[in-house]
Design an enzyme around this catalytic site. Sequence first.
Site, mmCIF file in Angstrom:
data_model
loop_
_atom_site.group_PDB
_atom_site.id
_atom_site.type_symbol
_atom_site.label_atom_id
_atom_site.label_comp_id
_atom_site.label_asym_id
_atom_site.label_seq_id
_atom_site.Cartn_x
_atom_site.Cartn_y
_atom_site.Cartn_z
ATOM 1 N N GLU A 42 79.867 66.905 84.912
ATOM 2 C CA GLU A 42 80.196 65.605 85.508
ATOM 3 C C GLU A 42 81.391 65.696 86.449
ATOM 4 O O GLU A 42 81.386 65.098 87.513
ATOM 5 C CB GLU A 42 80.463 64.558 84.426
ATOM 6 C CG GLU A 42 79.222 64.102 83.683
ATOM 7 C CD GLU A 42 78.275 63.244 84.502
ATOM 8 O OE1 GLU A 42 78.603 62.857 85.641
ATOM 9 O OE2 GLU A 42 77.178 62.959 84.000
ATOM 10 N N ASP A 55 81.190 56.252 89.686
ATOM 11 C CA ASP A 55 81.490 56.940 88.434
ATOM 12 C C ASP A 55 82.903 57.483 88.519
ATOM 13 O O ASP A 55 83.285 58.057 89.540
ATOM 14 C CB ASP A 55 80.502 58.088 88.205
ATOM 15 C CG ASP A 55 79.062 57.601 88.094
ATOM 16 O OD1 ASP A 55 78.844 56.496 87.587
ATOM 17 O OD2 ASP A 55 78.159 58.349 88.523
#
Length: 146
Positions: free
Chosen positions: A53, A69
């Site tokens: 991520e 995000d």
Amino acid sequence: MKAAFCLIFLTIFVACDAKVFTKCELAKALKTAGLDGYYGYSLANWMCMAYYESRYTTNAMYDNGWSRDYGIFQINSYWWCNDGKTSGAVSACSISCNSLMNDDINDDITCAKRVVRDPNGMGAWVAWNNYCKNKDVSSFVSGCAL
């Protein structure tokens, strides 16, 4: 050289002065925070997800067009945090997305625990589904004195 590097990765990283954890440093922090075994997910799964991520970078940010995000776990602004920009945001963690962009990852961990308690579990993270789920992720904690 650093300026060129920052420009290349501007869409992923908001600033170039972020804390980038080493593998073992992050593993120790996540274990101390109780993520090893949390909701049935091993520490290695958490580490794998964080690697794919954000590459263990505290101020990583990705704009997918309709939401963003944020942070080391790439917490989404529609479902989990409030960035003041995402229309119809749920903000289930009741946290500002900006607070996920600093070097203190305690609030990131608290929100990630909330995310994983949702019915999707770690499946809420695309990177976990694509790179970690049902895979040998032991290398993400190997060599760390935990």
